[in-house]
Design an enzyme around this catalytic site. Structure first.
Site, PDB file in Angstrom:
ATOM      1  N   ILE A 402       0.825  -1.206   0.000  1.00 54.43           N
ATOM      2  CA  ILE A 402       0.000   0.000   0.000  1.00 54.43           C
ATOM      3  C   ILE A 402       0.863   1.261   0.000  1.00 54.43           C
ATOM      4  O   ILE A 402       0.343   2.367   0.147  1.00 54.43           O
ATOM      5  CB  ILE A 402      -0.943   0.004   1.221  1.00 54.43           C
ATOM      6  CG1 ILE A 402      -0.147  -0.101   2.525  1.00 54.43           C
ATOM      7  CG2 ILE A 402      -1.949  -1.129   1.119  1.00 54.43           C
ATOM      8  CD1 ILE A 402      -1.000  -0.055   3.792  1.00 54.43           C
ATOM      9  N   HIS A 420      -4.298  -4.208  -3.125  1.00 56.38           N
ATOM     10  CA  HIS A 420      -4.887  -3.778  -1.860  1.00 56.38           C
ATOM     11  C   HIS A 420      -4.966  -2.260  -1.748  1.00 56.38           C
ATOM     12  O   HIS A 420      -5.030  -1.720  -0.643  1.00 56.38           O
ATOM     13  CB  HIS A 420      -4.085  -4.357  -0.689  1.00 56.38           C
ATOM     14  CG  HIS A 420      -4.112  -5.854  -0.647  1.00 56.38           C
ATOM     15  ND1 HIS A 420      -3.170  -6.616   0.036  1.00 56.38           N
ATOM     16  CD2 HIS A 420      -4.963  -6.748  -1.206  1.00 56.38           C
ATOM     17  CE1 HIS A 420      -3.452  -7.900  -0.115  1.00 56.38           C
ATOM     18  NE2 HIS A 420      -4.529  -8.002  -0.861  1.00 56.38           N
ATOM     19  N   CYS A 428     -13.153  10.587   1.246  1.00 56.69           N
ATOM     20  CA  CYS A 428     -14.071  10.772   2.367  1.00 56.69           C
ATOM     21  C   CYS A 428     -15.025   9.585   2.410  1.00 56.69           C
ATOM     22  O   CYS A 428     -15.626   9.230   1.390  1.00 56.69           O
ATOM     23  CB  CYS A 428     -14.846  12.073   2.206  1.00 56.69           C
ATOM     24  SG  CYS A 428     -16.136  12.315   3.454  1.00 56.69           S
ATOM     25  N   CYS A 431     -18.857  11.427   1.734  1.00 61.15           N
ATOM     26  CA  CYS A 431     -19.231  12.019   0.439  1.00 61.15           C
ATOM     27  C   CYS A 431     -18.349  11.548  -0.703  1.00 61.15           C
ATOM     28  O   CYS A 431     -18.582  11.921  -1.853  1.00 61.15           O
ATOM     29  CB  CYS A 431     -19.203  13.541   0.529  1.00 61.15           C
ATOM     30  SG  CYS A 431     -17.531  14.240   0.646  1.00 61.15           S
ATOM     31  N   CYS A 452     -12.815  15.681   6.065  1.00 54.11           N
ATOM     32  CA  CYS A 452     -13.235  16.255   4.788  1.00 54.11           C
ATOM     33  C   CYS A 452     -13.788  17.663   5.020  1.00 54.11           C
ATOM     34  O   CYS A 452     -14.667  17.855   5.878  1.00 54.11           O
ATOM     35  CB  CYS A 452     -14.302  15.363   4.156  1.00 54.11           C
ATOM     36  SG  CYS A 452     -15.130  16.089   2.730  1.00 54.11           S
ATOM     37  N   CYS A 455     -17.598  17.966   4.784  1.00 53.34           N
ATOM     38  CA  CYS A 455     -18.403  17.306   5.818  1.00 53.34           C
ATOM     39  C   CYS A 455     -18.063  17.826   7.215  1.00 53.34           C
ATOM     40  O   CYS A 455     -18.645  17.373   8.203  1.00 53.34           O
ATOM     41  CB  CYS A 455     -18.182  15.794   5.771  1.00 53.34           C
ATOM     42  SG  CYS A 455     -18.686  15.018   4.221  1.00 53.34           S
ATOM     43  N   GLY A 527       8.976 -11.160  -1.683  1.00 54.78           N
ATOM     44  CA  GLY A 527       8.672 -10.510  -0.414  1.00 54.78           C
ATOM     45  C   GLY A 527       7.261 -10.725   0.082  1.00 54.78           C
ATOM     46  O   GLY A 527       6.680  -9.829   0.688  1.00 54.78           O
ATOM     47  N   THR A 528       6.699 -11.902  -0.136  1.00 52.05           N
ATOM     48  CA  THR A 528       5.327 -12.173   0.291  1.00 52.05           C
ATOM     49  C   THR A 528       5.211 -13.570   0.874  1.00 52.05           C
ATOM     50  O   THR A 528       5.872 -14.505   0.416  1.00 52.05           O
ATOM     51  CB  THR A 528       4.342 -12.021  -0.875  1.00 52.05           C
ATOM     52  OG1 THR A 528       3.030 -12.417  -0.453  1.00 52.05           O
ATOM     53  CG2 THR A 528       4.744 -12.868  -2.069  1.00 52.05           C
ATOM     54  N   CYS A 569      15.711  -9.275  -0.144  1.00 53.85           N
ATOM     55  CA  CYS A 569      15.244  -9.120  -1.528  1.00 53.85           C
ATOM     56  C   CYS A 569      16.224  -8.327  -2.382  1.00 53.85           C
ATOM     57  O   CYS A 569      16.473  -8.672  -3.548  1.00 53.85           O
ATOM     58  CB  CYS A 569      13.867  -8.465  -1.534  1.00 53.85           C
ATOM     59  SG  CYS A 569      12.570  -9.472  -0.776  1.00 53.85           S
TER      60      CYS A 569
END
Length: 670
Positions: A402, A420, A428, A431, A452, A455, A527-528, A569
């Protein structure tokens, strides 16, 4: 095999298989037709009246029904054993001396001396067999485009029997024999596999040999003892096989080839025979449901050769490719989840639960700084992927990360699927207003909820901000119900566009993966630990003939990689690039380019890679010494929601009003 199973069902039960005591003995006699009931119908007793005759018939029918019920019971109650996979323990065949060319020119039969491979000079339909009736793997074409087909056995399995002791002798099973049988089963299916490997007449020992040929060993001690009673096993070895067929051909006065007689005198009790059949079914199911490693692809040189010729490489990456930058992985003993134990969470994965985030986003934002990616940084491994792309070999990079670092390294958006999601953008939850993710990084670093601007005013109506004095007085600052409506605490909160547990994967993943797996000619997983579905299932979607390589700190035992390169790695990437003669486009490449690496083969297809004169243990200790602060548990603070009643509760969960500049910038960006 079907005929054998049918014959087995009709076979009378042994005395021990029915019951203990006199009752069991009588049942066994009746099943064989030698009971007193049938003796009463001898010629001397022809004057027996009809009623008595009818009684005898009724008794016989009752006995037959009881026998049939007992037959069904043993078939239904017998369960398959737990099986140990032992294919890697089998010996490898020596390379035949009549092969032409170097070992690197061939594939299929492995040399146990050098670890190199050789290809039988015959074509795929040539019948070259071993004592097990199995052939070698045959291929055609160049190394880059060969399709590997298992060989049909020259003849069905044939067990031999010693002339004096009358005990059976199993042929020796090599690793190549086992891999060929497994591949044959997967490619041609159960029916053809059984027809080609088993003779028309067989007994339970043939079934046991088939289990061994598929690479499994039975664990049941009683069954193994029963087998050893009827098998010649001079060395008292549980694996049982002693001689191969080439050895026995010269001693025909000692051994005789044998098939079961039509009278079906099975060497084992029926209960053992039934169990062996169910064990074989289980072994076949295991093989059919798992990938079979390629026999011709198991060295670093094989990987290098394939890298140079491949055109459609899928690279599947996980958190391990970013650890050199100080970003923790998730599931290792030193990973992110292990450090969350100090927070008192029932399940560390709750920090990435959509349900938990909706109820209380502060749980996530109190730890988000730990996984916040560095900006404009990337590792040599990220650049390794970029290098594959630059050589027009990258079909797709499926990343579970991520951190969005692949984009910093220069991997093109159309070549990358962020399975992912990532921190690249934030939205938000109310909204769905979207901004660049880096704009909420200051909030994340300060453990603040990013709100936000559209909001914000509405959120203030729902959740009144309390002062520290009011919180110390114990006043409730939560207003989950406003005018009779339930309002989640995540109202108006900006959430990074990462896929939480409970959220669907991006549509881009599902759209592309179906096409990509059919085009792929090399899969590299880096790497997993492959613990999270559906991304972890990619390895099972790739066609069987496509080589699969793992680059990771630790092995992944639940997957069948042809080659596993274990180490850091960046180090493995540098070693592979050196062997390819390629340059990794990274600032540290000049240093890595001249670094000498050692690759230690710990087992077939598994190598440990580390810098020369540095052991893996020394590298791990050095790596831990330089861990950045963000991986330290001292940097953790308990989530606000876990200590709501505490007077010392942090006020960081209170919404931070955006400045006029923020709102103006936000409105401009929309």
């Amino acid at each position: 095999m079907t005929e054998y199973y049918g014959t087995l069902q009709k076979r009378p039960l042994e005395q021990e298989s029915v019951a203990e005591g006199n009752g069991g003995l009588e049942s066994g006699k009746k099943a064989r037709g030698d009971s007193d009931v049938f003796a009463a119908r001898s010629p001397e007793n022809e004057d027996v009246d009809v009623d008595a005759d009818a009684d005898v018939d009724a008794d016989a029918d009752a006995d037959a029904d009881a026998e049939e019920d007992a037959q069904k019971d043993i078939l239904e109650e017998t369960k398959a054993d737990e099986l140990d996979e032992v294919v890697d323990e089998y010996e490898e065949k020596e390379v035949s001396s009549n092969f032409n060319g170097t070992a690197s020119d061939h594939v299929g039969i492995t040399s146990s001396n050098t670890g190199s491979t050789a290809l039988a000079a015959s074509s795929a339909d040539t019948n070259s067999g071993s004592g097990n009736g199995t052939g070698t793997m045959a291929t055609n074409g160049t190394l880059s485009d060969r399709q590997y087909a298992p060989q049909k056995p020259e003849h069905p399995i044939k067990l031999e029997r010693r002339s004096v002791s009358r005990k059976y002798v199993f042929p020796v099973i090599s690793k190549e024999d086992s891999l060929n049988a497994r591949s044959y089963l997967k490619q041609f299916g159960s029916a053809r596999f059984l027809d080609d490997y088993l003779p028309e007449d067989l007994n339970s020992l043939y079934v046991y040999h088939m289990i061994k040929l598929l690479g499994f060993q039975i664990k049941d001690k009683e069954l193994m003892l029963a087998i050893q009673e009827v098998v010649h096993n001079a060395d008292n070895d549980d694996s049982l096989p002693q001689k191969n067929s080439s050895e026995t051909k010269n001693v025909s006065d000692t051994y005789t080839a044998t098939y079961p007689s039509p009278s079906f005198e099975d060497p084992l009790e029926k209960k053992h025979a039934v169990r062996l059949i169910k064990d074989l079914q289980k072994a076949m199911n295991k093989v059919l449901s798992t990938r079979i490693r390629l026999t011709n692809f198991h060295t670093i040189d094989d990987f290098v050769a394939k890298l140079k010729t491949a055109k459609k490489i899928i690279v599947l990456t996980g958190a391990g490719i970013s650890t050199s930058l100080g970003i923790p992985d998730f599931r290792s003993s030193e990973g992110f989840y292990s450090k969350l134990g100090d927070l008192g969470l029932n399940d560390p994965q709750d920090v990435f639960s959509l349900e938990v985030f909706t109820e209380d986003p502060s749980v996530f934002y109190n730890i988000a700084h730990m996984v916040l990616p560095p900006e404009n940084m990337y590792s040599p491994l990220h650049s390794f992927i970029k290098m594959i792309q630059d050589k027009d070999k990258l079909l797709r990079n499926y990343t579970q990360n991520i951190d969005n670092l692949e984009s910093y390294a220069g991997v093109e958006p159309e070549k990358m699927v962020q399975c992912h999601g990532s921190f690249a953008t934030a939205s938000c939850v109310t909204c769905h207003w979207k901004i660049q993710g880096e704009r909420i990084f200051p909030n994340i670093r300060n453990l603040q909820l990013p709100i936000c601007p559209y909001c914000y005013s509405k959120r203030l109506e729902f959740f009144k901000t309390k002062t520290d004095e009011e919180l110390a007085d114990g006043e409730d600052d939560d207003m989950d119900d406003h005018h009779g409506r339930s309002v989640p605490k995540s109202f108006g909160v900006l959430k990074p566009d990462i896929t939480f547990f409970g959220e669907a994967l991006p549509s881009k993943f599902h759209r592309l993966i179906r096409e990509d797996v059919l085009q792929c000619d090399l899969l590299i997983c880096i790497g997993t630990s492959l613990k999270v579905a559906p991304v972890s299932e990619i390895v099972n979607m790739i066609p069987a003939h496509v080589p699969q390589v793992l680059i990771n700190k630790d092995p992944v035992k639940h997957a069948e990689f042809d080659l596993s390169l274990l180490g850091l790695c960046d180090d493995v990437a540098a070693l592979v690039a050196q062997k390819c003669g390629w340059d990794i486009p990274h600032d540290n490449w000049n240093k890595l380019k001249n670094k000498v690496f050692d690759s230690e083969e710990v087992e077939r297809g598994v190598y440990k890679v580390h810098p020369l004169n540095e052991s893996p243990a020394e590298l791990e200790a050095e790596e831990e010494k330089h861990l950045p602060l963000q991986q330290s548990t001292a940097a953790l603070t308990p989530p606000v929601s876990l200590s709501a009643d505490s007077p010392g509760r942090s006020s960081s969960s209170s919404p931070q009003p955006p400045t006029q500049t923020d709102i103006a910038n936000n409105q401009t960006s929309t």
